[in-house]
Design a protein around this motif. Structure first.
Motif, PDB file in Angstrom:
ATOM      1  N   SER A 131       3.083   0.916 -12.358  1.00 41.36           N
ATOM      2  CA  SER A 131       3.736   1.079 -10.936  1.00 41.36           C
ATOM      3  C   SER A 131       2.741   1.864 -10.061  1.00 41.36           C
ATOM      4  O   SER A 131       2.224   1.777  -9.004  1.00 41.36           O
ATOM      5  N   THR A 132       2.242   3.029 -10.812  1.00 42.14           N
ATOM      6  CA  THR A 132       1.220   4.016 -10.052  1.00 42.14           C
ATOM      7  C   THR A 132      -0.051   3.128  -9.928  1.00 42.14           C
ATOM      8  O   THR A 132      -0.737   3.145  -8.734  1.00 42.14           O
ATOM      9  N   LYS A 139       0.278   0.580  -7.007  1.00 46.16           N
ATOM     10  CA  LYS A 139       0.212   1.214  -5.521  1.00 46.16           C
ATOM     11  C   LYS A 139      -1.126   1.656  -5.191  1.00 46.16           C
ATOM     12  O   LYS A 139      -1.660   1.330  -4.211  1.00 46.16           O
ATOM     13  N   ARG A 140      -2.100   1.800  -6.188  1.00 48.25           N
ATOM     14  CA  ARG A 140      -3.477   2.027  -6.230  1.00 48.25           C
ATOM     15  C   ARG A 140      -4.247   0.971  -5.529  1.00 48.25           C
ATOM     16  O   ARG A 140      -5.032   1.025  -4.820  1.00 48.25           O
ATOM     17  N   GLU A 154      -0.675  -2.543  -3.395  1.00 45.88           N
ATOM     18  CA  GLU A 154       0.995  -3.116  -3.547  1.00 45.88           C
ATOM     19  C   GLU A 154       1.910  -2.314  -3.267  1.00 45.88           C
ATOM     20  O   GLU A 154       1.877  -1.066  -3.477  1.00 45.88           O
ATOM     21  N   GLN A 155       2.990  -2.781  -2.551  1.00 48.19           N
ATOM     22  CA  GLN A 155       4.115  -2.216  -2.331  1.00 48.19           C
ATOM     23  C   GLN A 155       4.963  -2.103  -3.656  1.00 48.19           C
ATOM     24  O   GLN A 155       5.430  -3.260  -4.043  1.00 48.19           O
ATOM     25  N   GLU A 214       8.662  -0.638  -5.861  1.00 44.18           N
ATOM     26  CA  GLU A 214       9.853   0.237  -6.114  1.00 44.18           C
ATOM     27  C   GLU A 214      10.647   0.130  -7.344  1.00 44.18           C
ATOM     28  O   GLU A 214      10.080  -0.713  -7.904  1.00 44.18           O
ATOM     29  N   ILE A 242       6.191   7.010  -5.289  1.00 45.16           N
ATOM     30  CA  ILE A 242       6.919   5.851  -5.561  1.00 45.16           C
ATOM     31  C   ILE A 242       8.608   5.996  -5.628  1.00 45.16           C
ATOM     32  O   ILE A 242       9.037   6.870  -6.175  1.00 45.16           O
TER      33      ILE A 242
END
Length: 363
Positions: free
Chosen positions: A22-23, A26-27, A30-31, A33, A53
């Motif tokens: 997930s991290t 985001k880098r 991308e969005q 949750e 996040i």
């Protein structure tokens, strides 16, 4: 928006994968949750929140509560999420059930994190699992042995959607980590520290390491990181109290890896042990039991027979008395294929491929 769904954020391989993946999503812009059942604010939860996040929770912490149907129905109806990616049994189950009313045509993915689970002891669950996996567009298996084991179990109509996407490691993070101080654990500079990280459970076999270490000289020490339902049993197998040390759950694994001399993964079965990749990335020689999951990534000359403490003791002693540059070079060539950025790119490619297929079907 991509939604990752997982049972909880207790310390474990699947949970760690979701945090790192997930991290990295985001880098890359991308969005993303997270949706989980368990409200305990574990260390992994704090890491996710510190990285910005968002974590959402089901209506009930009870995995089987009917109230959670409302949570997952809302997710399925929402325009917010284009891709839903699940991890572990209850997340997989709920999303597969609500996918029966997937009128918004969500793209569904799941990752199979292990070669084995308790459901496979009962034939009834074969039908349940066959239904669950049939609802997903792609099933990512963390190793070839995981894929084979799952295919043998569910016997799907479409085996081509079962794709190998292995676990990953943030190579630079582990390569550049600072070492823990030996004196903080009561170790001397001359001690040879053998480390294993893993939950104390049926799948792991820390007792073999304990028996192996007790066959070696006094300067060989065993450091076991982790907790779990079998910790009392594992502790009971220790006879020399000055050679084996338990740390419980820790988040400074990278620093512990830098401190140790050899990493050992002693298990009865594995999907793909992330800690093996982390140890390789940290530049440590890895020894592993000869079981599915481990044999996929550890060179064969570094494998010992499952439960064979005498063989492991001999291998440990030989490793600490030899120059191991050729072993480390082999491991470096292995671990580069499991970098976090590469695996994230591979999964994103599958996300986008399914999205494009859906668009073509709608035309």
């Amino acid at each position: 928006m991509i939604l990752q769904v997982i049972n909880s954020f207790n310390i474990g391989g699947a949970e760690k994968f979701v945090v790192e993946f997930s991290t990295q999503l985001k880098r890359t812009g991308e969005q993303v949750e997270i949706l989980t059942f368990d409200r305990h604010q574990t260390a992994f939860c704090k890491i996710l929140k510190s990285r910005g996040i968002n974590i959402k929770y089901t209506l009930s912490e009870n995995y089987l509560s009917p109230l959670n149907m409302l949570t997952f129905a809302k997710v399925m109806w929402s325009k917010r999420y284009s891709c839903i990616h699940t991890h572990l049994t209850y997340a997989q189950l709920w999303v597969s059930l609500v996918s029966l009313v997937n009128f918004r045509n969500k793209k569904l993915f799941t990752t199979e994190h292990s070669n084995n689970n308790n459901r496979r002891k009962y034939k009834f669950y074969k039908l349940v699992d066959k239904f669950i996996y049939s609802r997903y567009d792609r099933i990512f298996c963390i190793s070839e042995s995981t894929r084979i084991s799952l295919l043998d179990w569910v016997l799907p109509f479409n085996a081509s959607k079962y794709i190998i996407i292995p676990n990953c490691v943030d190579i630079e993070y582990f390569r550049n980590a600072r070492s823990s101080k030996r004196e903080d654990f009561g170790f001397k500079n001359t001690d040879k520290i053998i480390l294993m990280v893993g939950r104390m459970s049926d799948a792991k076999d820390q007792s073999t390491i304990i028996r192996a270490i007790e066959q070696l000289e006094d300067d060989y020490k065993c450091l076991l990181v982790g907790d779990g339902e079998m910790i009392a049993y594992v502790r009971s197998t220790v006879t020399l109290l000055n050679k084996t040390f338990f740390t419980g759950t820790r988040l400074d694994v990278a620093s512990l890896l830098k401190m140790c001399d050899i990493y050992v993964q002693s298990s009865h079965w594995e999907g793909m042990p992330t800690t093996v990749l982390e140890a390789m990335a940290a530049g440590k020689v890895v020894l592993g039991s000869k079981v599915r999951g481990i044999i996929d990534i550890v060179p064969k000359e570094q494998l010992f027979e499952e439960g064979n403490d005498a063989q492991l003791a001999t291998m440990i002693k030989n490793i600490t008395h030899e120059r191991n540059q050729s072993i480390l070079s082999k491991q470096e060539n292995v671990v580069i294929n499991y970098s976090l950025s590469k695996i994230t790119s591979d999964i994103l490619r599958h996300y986008k491929h399914i999205t494009n297929l859906r668009k073509q079907q709608e035309v």
